[in-house]
Design a protein around this motif. Structure first.
Motif, PDB file in Angstrom:
ATOM      1  N   ASP A   1     -26.835  24.187   5.726  1.00 36.28           N
ATOM      2  CA  ASP A   1     -27.897  24.329   4.995  1.00 36.28           C
ATOM      3  C   ASP A   1     -28.083  25.811   4.238  1.00 36.28           C
ATOM      4  OD1 ASP A   1     -28.647  26.372   6.752  1.00 36.28           O
ATOM      5  OD2 ASP A   1     -30.465  25.330   7.640  1.00 36.28           O
ATOM      6  N   THR A   2     -26.875  26.424   4.263  1.00 36.09           N
ATOM      7  CA  THR A   2     -26.718  27.575   3.609  1.00 36.09           C
ATOM      8  C   THR A   2     -26.526  27.145   2.098  1.00 36.09           C
ATOM      9  OG1 THR A   2     -25.570  28.723   5.246  1.00 36.09           O
ATOM     10  CG2 THR A   2     -25.383  29.812   2.997  1.00 36.09           C
TER      11      THR A   2
ATOM     12  N   LYS B   1     -35.279  26.170   3.059  1.00 38.40           N
ATOM     13  CA  LYS B   1     -33.943  25.712   2.662  1.00 38.40           C
ATOM     14  C   LYS B   1     -33.737  24.582   2.842  1.00 38.40           C
ATOM     15  CE  LYS B   1     -31.308  29.750   4.573  1.00 38.40           C
ATOM     16  NZ  LYS B   1     -30.241  30.312   5.409  1.00 38.40           N
TER      17      LYS B   1
END
Length: 255
Positions: free
Chosen positions: A55-56, A81
């Motif tokens: 999820d970066t 995010k």
């Protein structure tokens, strides 16, 4: 630097599709699994964890450059995010594999043919064409579809071309349905949903409804009536009316 997590049965970066979105003058990227982006957009895959490698949010996935939290907050108006990843996933651009591209084109081709079947009839038989016949007519006319253009809008354009090779007219059908009142209780709502408009509805001594519908709904209407009336009900076409060309223009503008 954030490391992209992959399952033990995956090799690092060998199964990655990068989805890119330009927003607020900056570029943002997320790393996804192959085949999953299309599945997500087609509503087949609904589990975000099965789509994202991580999820970066990056500015460059291949270099591992992570987007600044302040940029994400200012531009996406949230620090969630998951919400940011979903927006990038749904609005961003990505490179399809040849297999995925062909699959997407095939699906759009069939969807366009289905739209034509739903909107048109063979004026000789006064009945809709099967989807398979429309697909073959499109192939014979060497018609290709565009992946990023709506199937309905393309169908309106294709109909004009098909008129050169097969008898086909875009119409609306006026249909009358009648059946026993008791039998209609379980299916009248389903019947009404398949009408564009209802001209009359009568429950005196039985159930009768007259309305306007797309040709493609005729078969489903006959199946519903037959099933719930045990073959005793009636579903008939009263008349067909050719759709005005100005309506095509209106539909094109609003598709």
């Amino acid at each position: 630097m954030s490391k992209i997590f992959t399952p033990t049965n995956q090799k690092l970066l060998t199964n990655v599709v990068v989805v890119k979105l330009k927003k607020g003058g900056k570029r943002f990227e997320i790393a996804c699994y192959k085949n999953k982006v299309v599945a997500w957009r087609n509503k087949i895959e609904k589990n975000l964890e099965e789509v994202l490698q991580t999820d970066t949010v990056f500015t460059n996935v291949s270099r591992g450059d992570i987007a600044k939290a302040s940029d994400l907050k200012n531009i996406f108006k949230t620090d969630d995010k998951q919400k940011i990843c979903i927006e990038i996933l749904e609005k961003g651009e990505f490179q399809l594999s040849e297999k995925e591209r062909q699959s997407q084109l095939n699906a759009k081709f069939t969807e366009t043919a289905t739209n034509i079947t739903n909107m048109c009839i063979n004026p000789t038989t006064q009945r809709p064409y099967p989807v398979s016949l429309i697909e073959q007519a499109m192939k014979d006319a060497h018609i290709s579809v565009k992946p990023n253009k709506s199937a309905k809008q393309q169908a309106l354009e294709v109909i004009k071309t098909l008129k050169e090779s097969i008898p086909i007219e875009r119409v609306k059908m006026k249909i009358r349905i009648s059946m026993n009142s008791a039998d209609s209780k379980k299916c009248k709502d389903s019947i009404k949903k398949l009408f564009l408009s209802v001209e009359s509805e009568d429950h005196d001594g039985g159930f009768e409804i007259i309305g306007i519908s797309e040709p493609g709904n005729y078969r489903e209407l006959t199946e519903i009536v037959g099933k719930h009336s045990r073959g005793k009900g009636l579903c008939e076409v009263i008349c067909v009316d050719e759709v005005d060309k100005t309506q095509d223009v209106f539909n094109n503008a609003n598709t």
